[in-house]
Design a protein around this motif. Structure first.
Motif, PDB file in Angstrom:
ATOM      1  N   TRP A 189       0.977  -1.641   0.155  1.00 49.86           N
ATOM      2  CA  TRP A 189      -0.363   0.062   0.171  1.00 49.86           C
ATOM      3  C   TRP A 189       0.916   1.082   0.614  1.00 49.86           C
ATOM      4  CZ3 TRP A 189      -2.038  -5.165   1.847  1.00 49.86           C
ATOM      5  CH2 TRP A 189      -3.586  -4.585   1.942  1.00 49.86           C
ATOM      6  N   ALA A 190       0.459   2.430  -0.804  1.00 49.92           N
ATOM      7  CA  ALA A 190       1.601   3.397  -1.403  1.00 49.92           C
ATOM      8  C   ALA A 190       1.124   4.315  -0.621  1.00 49.92           C
ATOM      9  CB  ALA A 190       1.802   3.977  -2.447  1.00 49.92           C
ATOM     10  N   ASP A 191       1.425   5.606   0.285  1.00 48.65           N
ATOM     11  CA  ASP A 191       0.759   6.452   0.972  1.00 48.65           C
ATOM     12  C   ASP A 191      -0.218   7.314   0.708  1.00 48.65           C
ATOM     13  OD1 ASP A 191       2.923   7.819  -0.166  1.00 48.65           O
ATOM     14  OD2 ASP A 191       4.196   8.364   1.893  1.00 48.65           O
ATOM     15  N   SER A 192      -0.065   7.324  -0.460  1.00 46.97           N
ATOM     16  CA  SER A 192      -1.368   8.890  -1.095  1.00 46.97           C
ATOM     17  C   SER A 192      -1.165   8.147  -2.787  1.00 46.97           C
ATOM     18  CB  SER A 192      -0.472   9.756  -1.456  1.00 46.97           C
ATOM     19  OG  SER A 192       0.856  10.194  -2.216  1.00 46.97           O
ATOM     20  N   ILE A 193      -2.382   8.389  -3.293  1.00 45.67           N
ATOM     21  CA  ILE A 193      -2.586   7.946  -5.024  1.00 45.67           C
ATOM     22  C   ILE A 193      -1.760   8.214  -6.119  1.00 45.67           C
ATOM     23  CG2 ILE A 193      -4.519   9.890  -4.937  1.00 45.67           C
ATOM     24  CD1 ILE A 193      -5.397   6.224  -6.614  1.00 45.67           C
ATOM     25  N   GLY A 194      -1.257   9.470  -5.150  1.00 47.49           N
ATOM     26  CA  GLY A 194      -0.501  10.187  -6.370  1.00 47.49           C
ATOM     27  C   GLY A 194       1.477   9.376  -6.690  1.00 47.49           C
ATOM     28  N   ARG A 195       1.152   8.732  -5.245  1.00 42.56           N
ATOM     29  CA  ARG A 195       2.340   8.359  -5.439  1.00 42.56           C
ATOM     30  C   ARG A 195       2.479   6.518  -6.280  1.00 42.56           C
ATOM     31  NH1 ARG A 195       7.933   8.512  -1.570  1.00 42.56           N
ATOM     32  NH2 ARG A 195       6.000  10.030  -0.250  1.00 42.56           N
ATOM     33  N   VAL A 196       1.445   6.390  -6.036  1.00 40.46           N
ATOM     34  CA  VAL A 196       0.949   4.479  -6.551  1.00 40.46           C
ATOM     35  C   VAL A 196       2.189   4.455  -8.246  1.00 40.46           C
ATOM     36  CG1 VAL A 196      -0.073   3.029  -7.805  1.00 40.46           C
ATOM     37  CG2 VAL A 196      -1.496   4.471  -5.256  1.00 40.46           C
ATOM     38  N   ASP A 197       2.017   5.171  -9.130  1.00 37.62           N
ATOM     39  CA  ASP A 197       2.740   5.138 -10.236  1.00 37.62           C
ATOM     40  C   ASP A 197       3.732   5.096 -10.635  1.00 37.62           C
ATOM     41  OD1 ASP A 197       0.368   4.698 -11.863  1.00 37.62           O
ATOM     42  OD2 ASP A 197       0.105   6.916 -12.166  1.00 37.62           O
ATOM     43  N   ALA A 198       4.580   5.588  -9.688  1.00 32.68           N
ATOM     44  CA  ALA A 198       6.067   5.825  -9.562  1.00 32.68           C
ATOM     45  C   ALA A 198       6.383   4.682  -8.670  1.00 32.68           C
ATOM     46  CB  ALA A 198       6.506   7.346  -8.933  1.00 32.68           C
ATOM     47  N   LEU A 199       5.832   4.106  -7.294  1.00 34.56           N
ATOM     48  CA  LEU A 199       5.993   3.384  -6.448  1.00 34.56           C
ATOM     49  C   LEU A 199       5.484   2.513  -7.500  1.00 34.56           C
ATOM     50  CD1 LEU A 199       6.938   2.081  -3.696  1.00 34.56           C
ATOM     51  CD2 LEU A 199       4.021   2.158  -3.804  1.00 34.56           C
ATOM     52  N   ARG A 200       5.131   2.138  -8.036  1.00 36.50           N
ATOM     53  CA  ARG A 200       4.793   0.512  -9.231  1.00 36.50           C
ATOM     54  C   ARG A 200       5.940   0.614 -10.511  1.00 36.50           C
ATOM     55  NH1 ARG A 200       0.091   1.471 -13.594  1.00 36.50           N
ATOM     56  NH2 ARG A 200       1.725   2.700 -13.730  1.00 36.50           N
ATOM     57  N   GLU A 201       6.557   1.917 -10.920  1.00 40.77           N
ATOM     58  CA  GLU A 201       7.604   1.721 -11.706  1.00 40.77           C
ATOM     59  C   GLU A 201       8.448   1.611 -11.010  1.00 40.77           C
ATOM     60  OE1 GLU A 201       7.908   5.636 -13.721  1.00 40.77           O
ATOM     61  OE2 GLU A 201       5.855   5.065 -14.665  1.00 40.77           O
ATOM     62  N   THR A 202       8.755   1.582 -10.113  1.00 43.83           N
ATOM     63  CA  THR A 202      10.387   1.180  -9.283  1.00 43.83           C
ATOM     64  C   THR A 202      10.541  -0.137  -8.509  1.00 43.83           C
ATOM     65  OG1 THR A 202      10.378   3.668  -7.590  1.00 43.83           O
ATOM     66  CG2 THR A 202      11.456   1.265  -6.968  1.00 43.83           C
ATOM     67  N   LEU A 203       9.173  -0.716  -8.201  1.00 43.32           N
ATOM     68  CA  LEU A 203       8.898  -2.102  -8.177  1.00 43.32           C
ATOM     69  C   LEU A 203       9.310  -3.086  -9.480  1.00 43.32           C
ATOM     70  CD1 LEU A 203       5.654  -2.302  -5.588  1.00 43.32           C
ATOM     71  CD2 LEU A 203       7.868  -2.834  -5.478  1.00 43.32           C
ATOM     72  N   GLN A 204       8.804  -2.176 -10.358  1.00 45.17           N
ATOM     73  CA  GLN A 204       8.538  -3.332 -11.853  1.00 45.17           C
ATOM     74  C   GLN A 204       9.683  -3.214 -12.257  1.00 45.17           C
ATOM     75  OE1 GLN A 204       5.592  -4.545 -13.225  1.00 45.17           O
ATOM     76  NE2 GLN A 204       7.355  -5.259 -14.463  1.00 45.17           N
ATOM     77  N   GLY A 205      11.256  -2.099 -11.890  1.00 41.64           N
ATOM     78  CA  GLY A 205      11.807  -1.645 -12.700  1.00 41.64           C
ATOM     79  C   GLY A 205      12.962  -3.168 -11.453  1.00 41.64           C
ATOM     80  N   GLN A 206      12.555  -3.049 -10.293  1.00 39.83           N
ATOM     81  CA  GLN A 206      13.600  -3.772  -9.092  1.00 39.83           C
ATOM     82  C   GLN A 206      12.850  -5.174  -9.565  1.00 39.83           C
ATOM     83  OE1 GLN A 206      14.512  -1.468  -5.895  1.00 39.83           O
ATOM     84  NE2 GLN A 206      14.939  -3.281  -4.396  1.00 39.83           N
ATOM     85  N   TYR A 207      12.207  -5.138  -9.089  1.00 38.59           N
ATOM     86  CA  TYR A 207      11.528  -7.300  -9.260  1.00 38.59           C
ATOM     87  C   TYR A 207      10.676  -7.509 -10.849  1.00 38.59           C
ATOM     88  CZ  TYR A 207      12.191  -5.568  -4.186  1.00 38.59           C
ATOM     89  OH  TYR A 207      12.987  -5.462  -3.537  1.00 38.59           O
ATOM     90  N   GLY A 208      11.431  -6.669 -11.206  1.00 37.95           N
ATOM     91  CA  GLY A 208      10.520  -7.013 -13.017  1.00 37.95           C
ATOM     92  C   GLY A 208      10.917  -8.361 -13.335  1.00 37.95           C
ATOM     93  N   GLU A 209      12.215  -9.023 -13.181  1.00 35.28           N
ATOM     94  CA  GLU A 209      12.229 -10.235 -14.096  1.00 35.28           C
ATOM     95  C   GLU A 209      11.279 -11.481 -12.944  1.00 35.28           C
ATOM     96  OE1 GLU A 209      16.633 -10.451 -14.298  1.00 35.28           O
ATOM     97  OE2 GLU A 209      16.505  -8.689 -15.063  1.00 35.28           O
ATOM     98  N   ILE A 210      11.151 -11.089 -12.024  1.00 36.75           N
ATOM     99  CA  ILE A 210      10.621 -12.493 -11.145  1.00 36.75           C
ATOM    100  C   ILE A 210       8.980 -12.076 -10.996  1.00 36.75           C
ATOM    101  CG2 ILE A 210      12.797 -13.231 -10.297  1.00 36.75           C
ATOM    102  CD1 ILE A 210      12.023 -11.515  -7.295  1.00 36.75           C
TER     103      ILE A 210
END
Lengths: 227, 450
Positions: B233-254
């Motif tokens: 869970w992100a702390d705000s709706i505005g943060r969701v996209d950035a957080l998703r991109e960070t997670l995708q960047g970090q764990y995208g392979e698995i």
């Protein structure tokens, strides 16, 4: 010694109707002295009303000069003509032209209102002028619809007086009144000249009135024929 | 000031026309307010939905959707071409700590779903393998079943902090009945004994068959390589996209990273769009109608009073005086219309709004839509449950279905202020051109008009 209040030099006014130019006034020149009653006579279409409109700043000349109380009216831009009319000119029209939903007092106070005169002063001055014009005090609060034609014209005269103008321009002021009332209004106009030193210019078809005037200007086809 | 006073007074000069104009303006303003209220209501509902569900991000092993170890049952899906015997990869638990340390993350919830197989005997005496749904969750977190629905602990307790690594379970009352066990008893799962600390119940039969245990215990007992899902869970709706991109960047392979708002809000938009479009169109038409009425009325007034305008100018009114007088008249007219419209809105607004909602977004259609949205998380097969119990708390879907049918239209200070400002704006817009026309009239021309 007489003091000149109006000077007109080479005044011309033309209109365009359906692609044609009509000369309403051509090369009109004259001077008017203060505290005189001047009659303007002429046949219909001779340019009487056009001349009065130009003198009062309701319209702008095509050529020539108009000076009223030392002010070059021909040079005033249209956006500032309202100030000139408010301070230097009083109008009396044939059909009274009062604002129907305002009382007699409010109608008379209008020029002062546009001049941003304080309310108390406006009312006091408007009452004085209505009394001078002969409208009984109990009629001051009546709207025009509840006044007779003669009373309405008295209100119109009071309105023309209220800002103490340099000239009062009356365009056929008795044209809509019966003869008795016409005489009363003319007497009122004459009294403004004789007793209060006003300058009054009256456009009229009434030869009797023209005869009584201090001076008569005769217009014919836009030209000044006599006066 | 006198110009303003005269302008206001003039509104009532032609009474019959003013009454007609005011009636039209009131209708237009009332309808416009209903549309505005609907639009605000819809925005508020969408905002609430975004706030409650939009901040969640789901992480699952790459190429896997549904439950990892249920492939054999045909409930879940995997990318085409993946050998059926390949054990699906799991998400390493180390990710939990890494993700929890990321900026903007408020909660990280591990999740494991699997099936415990054991032998059972039928009433006819035949032995057969039977499956029990096992959910591994973080102690202290929600007890959430497949598809997102929450269960209610009806006896004992749920899983609490401190239960990590402990052989404790919370089981459904349906299982307890079937197995003949109760609170405090022991239950054999995968050759390990667990103590029953709580009983749960759910309207859904499938949920009633679920067994909850700490996720770390589930990983160990079932020898799983990793977690089935991780919810962030992100702390705000505005943060969701950035957080998703960070997670995708970090764990995208698995892993595949999906923001709930992308799928849910996209569908929500569809659900609300017809209502929103209708209300916007209605608002636009109302404003347009009111503007045309004010403009037409004032233009007529200027034409009728041309001679009077000439007289006012002859006795010294400046163009500004004329604009102020006629502009005030237009504004007074519009404001009066707006106030009457407010009264009309109070009296008839809810009834009209209800009709508009029914016409633009039929209520029965919306829960069905909500079901599809919710079902998307647990598989298309589950969509039929979507309107009610499914994911009510987890995704707020059931609530969404109901709120579309009950968009509230009430008079608020904000709405009243908008009506008054709208009246002012309308008066200015509708009265400006006629006032300017009035100010430009030439007194010499109009005074002699009959």
């Amino acid at each position: 010694m007489t003091e000149r209040v109006v000077r007109v030099c080479g005044l011309a006014k033309s209109f365009r109707f359906g692609g044609q130019t009509v000369d309403a006034l051509r090369e009109v020149s004259f001077d008017l002295d203060r505290a005189t009653l001047v009659g303007i006579v002429g046949t219909s279409g001779s340019g009487k009303t056009t001349l009065v409109n130009l003198l009062g700043g309701l319209d702008s000349p095509s050529a020539g000069e108009i000076w009223v109380d030392g002010i070059p009216v021909h040079e005033i831009p249209e956006s500032r003509l309202s100030g000139f009319r408010r301070e230097k000119v009083g109008f009396v029209f044939q059909f009274y032209n009062l604002i129907p939903n305002l009382s007699a007092l409010e109608n008379v106070a209008l020029p002062l209102e546009f001049g941003r005169v304080p309310a108390r002063l406006r009312e006091e001055r408007a009452r004085q002028c209505l009394t001078l014009a002969g409208l009984p005090r109990e009629r001051h609060r009546h709207p025009p619809g509840r006044l007779s034609g003669g009373e309405q014209q008295r209100v119109a005269v009071a309105r023309a007086l209220v800002n103490e103008p340099a000239i009062i321009l009356a365009d056929e002021p008795t044209g809509n009144l019966d003869s008795a009332m016409s005489r009363t209004i003319m007497k009122l106009l004459f009294s403004l000249v004789r007793e209060h030193g006003r300058t009054v210019v009256v456009v009229t078809h009434d030869h009797e009135l023209a005869r009584q005037a201090d001076r008569t200007l005769v217009l014919e086809d836009g030209r000044l024929k006599a006066g | 000031m006198r110009n303003l006073y005269r302008g206001i007074r003039n509104v009532w000069r032609n009474r019959s026309r003013t009454v007609v104009v005011l009636c039209i303006l009131a209708l237009a303003a009332g309808l416009g307010l209903v549309m505005l209220a609907l639009e605000e209501g819809v925005s508020s509902q969408v905002g609430a939905m975004e706030a409650s569900v939009g901040t969640m991000i789901e992480i699952r092993p790459a190429g896997v959707y549904g439950m990892m170890s249920l492939g054999g049952l045909g409930i879940l899906g995997r990318d085409p071409g993946t050998p059926a015997d390949d054990p699906p990869p799991g998400l390493p638990t180390a990710m939990l700590e890494e993700i929890a340390g990321m900026p903007g993350v408020t909660t990280v919830a591990p999740y494991v779903m699997t099936i415990a197989r054991d032998q059972a005997t039928s009433t006819a005496g035949m032995r057969f393998a039977r499956g029990r749904m096992v959910y591994g969750v973080a102690p202290g977190g929600d007890l959430t079943v497949l598809g997102g629905g929450q269960v209610e602990v009806v006896s004992g307790r749920g899983l609490e902090p401190g239960d990590e690594g402990m052989p404790v379970v919370v089981i459904g009352t349906a299982i307890a009945e079937r197995e003949g066990v109760g609170l405090g008893d022991r239950l054999l799962i995968q050759d390990r004994w667990f103590r029953i600390v709580g009983l749960h119940q759910s309207a859904l039969r499938m949920a009633g068959l679920g067994i909850f245990m700490p996720y770390d215990v589930a990983l160990e007992v079932f020898e799983l390589e990793g977690l089935t899902q991780i919810y962030v869970w992100a702390d705000s709706i505005g943060r969701v996209d950035a957080l998703r991109e960070t997670l995708q960047g970090q764990y995208g392979e698995i892993a595949d990273v999906v923001a709930q708002k992308d799928s849910l809000m996209g569908r929500l938009d569809e659900a609300f769009s017809s209502l929103s479009s209708a209300s916007r169109l209605g608002l636009l038409l109302s404003l347009l109608a009111a503007g045309v009425v004010v403009f037409g009325s004032m233009y007529l007034v200027v034409r009728e009073r041309a001679r009077e305008i000439g007289i006012l100018k002859a006795v010294g009114a400046s163009p500004r005086d004329i604009v102020v007088q006629f502009g005030t008249e237009a504004i007074a007219l519009s404001l009066a219309g707006a106030l009457l419209g407010l009264a009309l809105f109070v009296a008839l607004g809810p009834a009209v709004a209800s009709r508009v909602v029914q016409a633009a977004a039929p209520v029965p259609a919306v829960p069905r839509m909500a079901g599809e949205i919710l079902g998307g998380s647990g598989g298309e097969a589950l969509s039929r449950f979507g309107d009610g119990a499914f994911g009510r708390a987890f995704m707020g879907g059931g609530r969404m279905g109901m709120t579309v049918g009950t968009v509230e239209v009430a008079l608020t200070w904000s709405l009243a202020a908008k009506a008054i400002l709208g009246g002012l704006g309308l008066g200015l817009a509708g009265g400006l051109i006629p006032s300017l026309v009035a100010a430009r009239l030439k007194p010499a021309e109009v005074i002699r008009r009959d």
